[in-house]
Design a protein around this motif. Structure first.
Motif, PDB file in Angstrom:
ATOM      1  N   ILE A 140      65.339  -1.425 -92.042  1.00 31.22           N
ATOM      2  CA  ILE A 140      64.879  -0.396 -91.100  1.00 31.22           C
ATOM      3  C   ILE A 140      65.755  -0.532 -89.863  1.00 31.22           C
ATOM      4  O   ILE A 140      65.992  -1.644 -89.386  1.00 31.22           O
ATOM      5  CB  ILE A 140      63.394  -0.571 -90.718  1.00 31.22           C
ATOM      6  N   ARG A 141      66.223   0.613 -89.316  1.00 26.35           N
ATOM      7  CA  ARG A 141      67.148   0.606 -88.188  1.00 26.35           C
ATOM      8  C   ARG A 141      66.607   1.427 -87.006  1.00 26.35           C
ATOM      9  O   ARG A 141      67.081   2.539 -86.770  1.00 26.35           O
ATOM     10  CB  ARG A 141      68.505   1.159 -88.620  1.00 26.35           C
ATOM     11  N   PRO A 142      65.651   0.897 -86.243  1.00 21.44           N
ATOM     12  CA  PRO A 142      65.214   1.616 -85.028  1.00 21.44           C
ATOM     13  C   PRO A 142      66.268   1.453 -83.930  1.00 21.44           C
ATOM     14  O   PRO A 142      67.263   0.737 -84.097  1.00 21.44           O
ATOM     15  CB  PRO A 142      63.914   0.899 -84.660  1.00 21.44           C
ATOM     16  N   THR A 143      66.038   2.101 -82.823  1.00 25.76           N
ATOM     17  CA  THR A 143      66.958   2.029 -81.680  1.00 25.76           C
ATOM     18  C   THR A 143      66.195   1.584 -80.427  1.00 25.76           C
ATOM     19  O   THR A 143      64.967   1.587 -80.395  1.00 25.76           O
ATOM     20  CB  THR A 143      67.595   3.398 -81.381  1.00 25.76           C
ATOM     21  N   GLU A 197      64.438   5.850 -84.821  1.00 25.50           N
ATOM     22  CA  GLU A 197      63.487   6.159 -83.749  1.00 25.50           C
ATOM     23  C   GLU A 197      63.487   5.041 -82.704  1.00 25.50           C
ATOM     24  O   GLU A 197      63.653   3.872 -83.038  1.00 25.50           O
ATOM     25  CB  GLU A 197      62.074   6.313 -84.326  1.00 25.50           C
ATOM     26  N   PRO A 198      63.268   5.398 -81.422  1.00 23.66           N
ATOM     27  CA  PRO A 198      63.218   4.369 -80.383  1.00 23.66           C
ATOM     28  C   PRO A 198      62.035   3.411 -80.585  1.00 23.66           C
ATOM     29  O   PRO A 198      60.940   3.836 -80.944  1.00 23.66           O
ATOM     30  CB  PRO A 198      63.027   5.168 -79.091  1.00 23.66           C
ATOM     31  N   MET A 199      62.291   2.120 -80.338  1.00 21.35           N
ATOM     32  CA  MET A 199      61.228   1.115 -80.381  1.00 21.35           C
ATOM     33  C   MET A 199      60.425   1.164 -79.096  1.00 21.35           C
ATOM     34  O   MET A 199      60.939   1.516 -78.038  1.00 21.35           O
ATOM     35  CB  MET A 199      61.829  -0.298 -80.492  1.00 21.35           C
ATOM     36  N   ASP A 200      59.185   0.763 -79.186  1.00 21.12           N
ATOM     37  CA  ASP A 200      58.322   0.612 -78.033  1.00 21.12           C
ATOM     38  C   ASP A 200      58.814  -0.569 -77.192  1.00 21.12           C
ATOM     39  O   ASP A 200      59.345  -1.546 -77.730  1.00 21.12           O
ATOM     40  CB  ASP A 200      56.890   0.348 -78.521  1.00 21.12           C
TER      41      ASP A 200
END
Length: 177
Positions: free
Chosen positions: A169-172, A32-35
């Motif tokens: 954890i692998r955000p984008t 999921e995209p990071m803020d």
């Protein structure tokens, strides 16, 4: 402009397999995209580290190392955003925006921005989404044999011999043109 290059491998797929444990976050999620608050100031962000919490690590764990790595950076060697070493086993959660002074003897290695502490996401504008691999390494020694002037690669080399388990954890993150 998207940079045309193959997708880099996940860095932990290239190392010996170790068991996993639970890593959760109130701020970042797998895929999921990071803020933007977790983006570097140079990318218009607030440069705030995300909340991380972990559990179910091996009983023989003596310390933790927390890292964040972007394998998609156009460098040929990725980009280290965070290397926090010698986190006590009494610490199993990092609040959003943690400062290493709040963590006893833990210390940060200089990241690839040349700064200590967390350095937020800053992929090239218009490039594809980059993966940010947040990892907590359960370590079999209380102190990893590295000093504050060690490079992230040297910390990684030492981790290869002392990691009992790893949670990831692998955000984008992407900056649109």
């Amino acid at each position: 402009m998207t940079l045309e290059r193959p997708i880099a491998p996940d860095p932990y797929e290239l190392l010996p397999t170790v068991p996993s444990f639970t890593l959760t976050s109130d701020d970042v999620q797998n895929g999921e995209p990071m803020d933007a608050r977790h983006a570097h100031g140079s990318a218009g962000g607030e440069n705030i580290s995300p909340h991380l919490a972990w559990s179910h690590f091996p009983a023989e764990t003596k310390s933790f190392v927390v890292t964040c790595f972007d394998p998609d950076a156009p460098t040929g060697s990725g980009f280290w955003h965070w290397v926090l070493v010698d986190v006590s086993t009494s610490v199993t959660e990092l609040p959003r925006g943690v400062k290493e002074g709040d963590l006893g003897g833990a210390f940060s290695i200089r990241n690839d921005y040349g700064e200590t502490g967390f350095g937020g996401a800053a992929p090239p504008p218009g490039d594809r989404p980059h993966r940010y691999v947040f990892a907590v390494h359960a370590v079999d020694v209380e102190r990893l044999d590295v000093g504050p002037n060690a490079s992230p690669a040297f910390v990684g080399f030492n981790l290869a011999f002392h990691t009992l388990a790893r949670a990831v954890i692998r955000p984008t993150y992407q900056i649109k043109e």
